[in-house]
Design a protein around this motif. Structure first.
Motif, PDB file in Angstrom:
ATOM      1  N   HIS A  88      -0.192 -22.654   7.591  1.00 44.19           N
ATOM      2  CA  HIS A  88      -0.188 -23.480   8.128  1.00 44.19           C
ATOM      3  C   HIS A  88      -0.381 -24.591   6.300  1.00 44.19           C
ATOM      4  CE1 HIS A  88      -2.588 -27.924   8.679  1.00 44.19           C
ATOM      5  NE2 HIS A  88      -3.395 -26.714   7.968  1.00 44.19           N
ATOM      6  N   LEU A  89      -0.916 -23.767   5.144  1.00 43.64           N
ATOM      7  CA  LEU A  89      -1.005 -24.200   3.899  1.00 43.64           C
ATOM      8  C   LEU A  89       0.330 -24.075   3.346  1.00 43.64           C
ATOM      9  CD1 LEU A  89      -4.288 -22.389   2.764  1.00 43.64           C
ATOM     10  CD2 LEU A  89      -4.083 -24.946   3.481  1.00 43.64           C
ATOM     11  N   GLY A  90       1.413 -23.438   3.590  1.00 41.54           N
ATOM     12  CA  GLY A  90       2.761 -22.988   3.592  1.00 41.54           C
ATOM     13  C   GLY A  90       3.248 -22.367   2.729  1.00 41.54           C
ATOM     14  N   GLY A  91       2.821 -21.601   3.324  1.00 43.78           N
ATOM     15  CA  GLY A  91       3.606 -19.851   4.228  1.00 43.78           C
ATOM     16  C   GLY A  91       3.522 -18.628   3.173  1.00 43.78           C
ATOM     17  N   ALA A  92       4.391 -18.019   3.135  1.00 43.52           N
ATOM     18  CA  ALA A  92       4.106 -16.364   2.379  1.00 43.52           C
ATOM     19  C   ALA A  92       3.991 -16.761   0.885  1.00 43.52           C
ATOM     20  CB  ALA A  92       5.090 -15.721   3.206  1.00 43.52           C
ATOM     21  N   THR A  93       2.636 -16.579   0.612  1.00 38.93           N
ATOM     22  CA  THR A  93       2.558 -16.126  -1.024  1.00 38.93           C
ATOM     23  C   THR A  93       1.207 -15.081  -1.247  1.00 38.93           C
ATOM     24  OG1 THR A  93       0.781 -17.719  -1.278  1.00 38.93           O
ATOM     25  CG2 THR A  93       3.004 -18.794  -1.550  1.00 38.93           C
ATOM     26  N   GLY A  94       1.527 -14.128  -1.860  1.00 31.54           N
ATOM     27  CA  GLY A  94       0.770 -13.827  -2.363  1.00 31.54           C
ATOM     28  C   GLY A  94       1.435 -11.826  -2.573  1.00 31.54           C
ATOM     29  N   ARG A  95       1.112 -11.108  -3.088  1.00 26.97           N
ATOM     30  CA  ARG A  95       1.350  -9.334  -3.442  1.00 26.97           C
ATOM     31  C   ARG A  95       1.038  -8.737  -2.686  1.00 26.97           C
ATOM     32  NH1 ARG A  95       0.366  -5.913  -8.268  1.00 26.97           N
ATOM     33  NH2 ARG A  95      -0.922  -3.928  -7.199  1.00 26.97           N
ATOM     34  N   VAL A  96       2.221  -8.237  -2.547  1.00 25.89           N
ATOM     35  CA  VAL A  96       2.843  -6.811  -0.748  1.00 25.89           C
ATOM     36  C   VAL A  96       2.702  -5.649  -1.706  1.00 25.89           C
ATOM     37  CG1 VAL A  96       3.466  -6.282   0.458  1.00 25.89           C
ATOM     38  CG2 VAL A  96       3.690  -8.011   0.710  1.00 25.89           C
ATOM     39  N   ASP A  97       1.593  -4.703  -1.445  1.00 30.28           N
ATOM     40  CA  ASP A  97       2.095  -3.442  -2.103  1.00 30.28           C
ATOM     41  C   ASP A  97       2.970  -2.588  -1.102  1.00 30.28           C
ATOM     42  OD1 ASP A  97       1.357  -0.870  -3.671  1.00 30.28           O
ATOM     43  OD2 ASP A  97      -0.936  -1.406  -2.904  1.00 30.28           O
ATOM     44  N   LEU A  98       4.020  -1.708  -2.293  1.00 30.86           N
ATOM     45  CA  LEU A  98       4.157  -1.378  -1.267  1.00 30.86           C
ATOM     46  C   LEU A  98       5.113   0.256  -1.406  1.00 30.86           C
ATOM     47  CD1 LEU A  98       7.094  -0.686   1.090  1.00 30.86           C
ATOM     48  CD2 LEU A  98       8.838  -1.634  -0.190  1.00 30.86           C
ATOM     49  N   ALA A  99       4.566   1.523  -1.021  1.00 29.22           N
ATOM     50  CA  ALA A  99       4.871   3.001  -0.988  1.00 29.22           C
ATOM     51  C   ALA A  99       6.431   3.098  -0.567  1.00 29.22           C
ATOM     52  CB  ALA A  99       4.322   3.294  -1.043  1.00 29.22           C
ATOM     53  N   ILE A 100       7.076   4.428  -1.031  1.00 26.10           N
ATOM     54  CA  ILE A 100       8.270   4.801  -0.989  1.00 26.10           C
ATOM     55  C   ILE A 100       8.681   6.056  -1.103  1.00 26.10           C
ATOM     56  CG2 ILE A 100       9.533   2.708  -2.171  1.00 26.10           C
ATOM     57  CD1 ILE A 100      11.073   2.691   0.112  1.00 26.10           C
ATOM     58  N   PHE A 101       9.075   6.607  -0.669  1.00 24.59           N
ATOM     59  CA  PHE A 101       9.544   8.041  -1.298  1.00 24.59           C
ATOM     60  C   PHE A 101      10.935   8.185  -1.432  1.00 24.59           C
ATOM     61  CE2 PHE A 101      11.460   8.224   3.295  1.00 24.59           C
ATOM     62  CZ  PHE A 101      12.409   8.936   3.163  1.00 24.59           C
ATOM     63  N   PRO A 102      11.312   8.449  -3.199  1.00 22.81           N
ATOM     64  CA  PRO A 102      12.342   8.398  -3.982  1.00 22.81           C
ATOM     65  C   PRO A 102      14.235   7.781  -3.043  1.00 22.81           C
ATOM     66  CG  PRO A 102      11.061   9.412  -5.017  1.00 22.81           C
ATOM     67  CD  PRO A 102      10.574   9.625  -3.358  1.00 22.81           C
ATOM     68  N   SER A 103      13.950   9.211  -2.315  1.00 23.37           N
ATOM     69  CA  SER A 103      15.316   8.656  -1.587  1.00 23.37           C
ATOM     70  C   SER A 103      15.691   7.102  -0.512  1.00 23.37           C
ATOM     71  CB  SER A 103      15.992   9.896  -1.191  1.00 23.37           C
ATOM     72  OG  SER A 103      15.363  10.206   0.396  1.00 23.37           O
ATOM     73  N   ALA A 104      14.830   7.119  -0.279  1.00 15.90           N
ATOM     74  CA  ALA A 104      14.263   6.024   1.377  1.00 15.90           C
ATOM     75  C   ALA A 104      14.439   4.203  -0.522  1.00 15.90           C
ATOM     76  CB  ALA A 104      13.779   6.318   1.642  1.00 15.90           C
ATOM     77  N   ALA A 105      13.953   5.059  -1.390  1.00 16.82           N
ATOM     78  CA  ALA A 105      13.822   3.793  -2.659  1.00 16.82           C
ATOM     79  C   ALA A 105      14.742   3.686  -2.614  1.00 16.82           C
ATOM     80  CB  ALA A 105      12.973   4.127  -3.509  1.00 16.82           C
ATOM     81  N   GLU A 106      16.095   4.556  -3.132  1.00 15.16           N
ATOM     82  CA  GLU A 106      17.885   4.807  -3.836  1.00 15.16           C
ATOM     83  C   GLU A 106      18.433   3.900  -2.662  1.00 15.16           C
ATOM     84  OE1 GLU A 106      20.598   8.211  -5.167  1.00 15.16           O
ATOM     85  OE2 GLU A 106      18.314   8.335  -4.252  1.00 15.16           O
ATOM     86  N   LEU A 107      17.888   4.144  -1.397  1.00 13.49           N
ATOM     87  CA  LEU A 107      19.047   3.809  -0.258  1.00 13.49           C
ATOM     88  C   LEU A 107      18.961   2.578   0.150  1.00 13.49           C
ATOM     89  CD1 LEU A 107      20.895   4.559   1.846  1.00 13.49           C
ATOM     90  CD2 LEU A 107      18.970   5.245   3.491  1.00 13.49           C
ATOM     91  N   LEU A 108      17.181   1.641   0.298  1.00 14.91           N
ATOM     92  CA  LEU A 108      16.805   0.852   0.426  1.00 14.91           C
ATOM     93  C   LEU A 108      16.274  -0.584  -0.444  1.00 14.91           C
ATOM     94  CD1 LEU A 108      15.160   1.817   3.438  1.00 14.91           C
ATOM     95  CD2 LEU A 108      17.659   0.957   3.805  1.00 14.91           C
ATOM     96  N   LEU A 109      16.256   0.112  -1.363  1.00 19.13           N
ATOM     97  CA  LEU A 109      14.886  -0.970  -2.479  1.00 19.13           C
ATOM     98  C   LEU A 109      16.257  -1.579  -3.793  1.00 19.13           C
ATOM     99  CD1 LEU A 109      12.646  -1.081  -2.662  1.00 19.13           C
ATOM    100  CD2 LEU A 109      12.645   0.442  -5.573  1.00 19.13           C
TER     101      LEU A 109
END
Length: 304
Positions: A88-109
């Motif tokens: 209501h105040l204006g949508g998505a703002t803020g911090r998101v903590d994403l933990a990801i393993f290395p080969s998935a990070a390589e593929l998706l990040l």
């Protein structure tokens, strides 16, 4: 009627998920004494024992387990109210903590970060993690989103109140060095490779589970010369002729040309499931939903 204190319910939920007062104290930046006092206060409010002594620690009673489960629903309901208000105040703002393993990070990040440029109000904090497949779900207690993996045929571990968002299935291929007798083959059978010298990953990881399944199917235990969690190291060892390995097709395929050859396994469905794990109360946050949508979209692009 009990006038529940949501902050005390949150402490009980943390105990259910973390297993000890000390772990709850560390995670919530309290002293163990303060956590114990809060649990005692909650017990007085509800009028029944919620925890009991076991050795030098405590465990939830049957009443405590029920109330801890209900507290997850309370946290999610509060989070939904907060999410609706933030939108209501204006949508998505803020911090998101994403933990990801290395080969998935390589593929998706790389692609996910490109997609997140459209959401400048979201700060994405990245954490590099790599654990055995049964240890990813507990990490969701400390991170907004955890990207983990598990092998084909293995049911998800008991994840309690953690939601699972499927991202993709990545096939596992056999990597052989140039000049190997199987180099150039599109498909190979288990019996053709199980007796080779293997470069593997630690026990308990999805790739090792597939290797063990291959060994069980052929009644021939694999000879593993070296184990590492680092995929590029595995690829380099294969390329140098020190053994063969099971590697993820999409991730390793980008580096295979001229260095090592990938062949599909003909006799077994070999793959790993990459998925995002998130607490329900965090999943309803607009910023978390936005990052989850970016992960799902990028995973779809990788596989099509």
């Amino acid at each position: 009627m009990v006038d529940f204190d949501v902050h005390l319910l949150a402490v009980l939920r943390e105990l259910a998920e973390r297993g000890s007062v000390t772990a709850v104290a560390e995670a919530t930046h309290r002293t163990p004494s303060a956590v114990s006092q809060q649990l005692q206060t909650l017990q007085r409010q509800v009028g029944v024992p919620l925890v009991e002594r076991i050795g030098r620690g405590v465990r939830l009673t049957a009443h405590g387990e029920v109330l801890a489960g209900l507290s997850a629903g309370v946290a999610t309901a509060i989070a939904r109210v907060d999410a609706a208000w933030q939108e209501h105040l204006g949508g998505a703002t803020g911090r998101v903590d994403l933990a990801i393993f290395p080969s998935a990070a390589e593929l998706l990040l790389p692609g996910v970060l490109t997609r997140m440029r459209a959401h400048p109000g979201i700060e994405l904090a990245l954490v590099d993690v790599d654990v055995s497949e049964g240890e990813f779900a507990p990490l969701a207690a400390d991170h907004d989103i955890v990207v983990g993996h598990r092998s084909d045929g293995v049911r998800p571990a008991d994840q309690g109140s953690v939601e699972t968002v499927p991202l993709l299935r990545e096939p596992l291929d056999v990597a052989v060095p140039p000049g190997h007798r199987l180099a150039g083959r599109e498909r190979v059978g288990i019996d053709e490779v199980v007796g080779e010298t293997w470069i593997g990953v630690p026990e308990g990881y999805p790739i090792d589970r597939v290797l063990q399944a291959m060994a069980a199917a052929s009644d021939a235990p694999p000879s593993v010369a070296f184990r590492t969690i680092h995929l590029p190291v595995i690829e380099n060892l294969v390329a140098a002729g020190h053994g063969v390995a099971l590697v993820p097709r999409y991730t390793s395929g980008t580096r295979a040309s001229g260095r090592f050859h990938l062949a599909e396994l003909a006799d077994v469905r070999a793959g790993r499931r990459i998925e995002a794990l998130v607490r329900p109360d965090r999943a309803v946050r607009p910023v978390v939903r936005t990052v989850l949508e970016a992960l799902v979209a990028e995973a779809l692009d990788v596989t099509t």
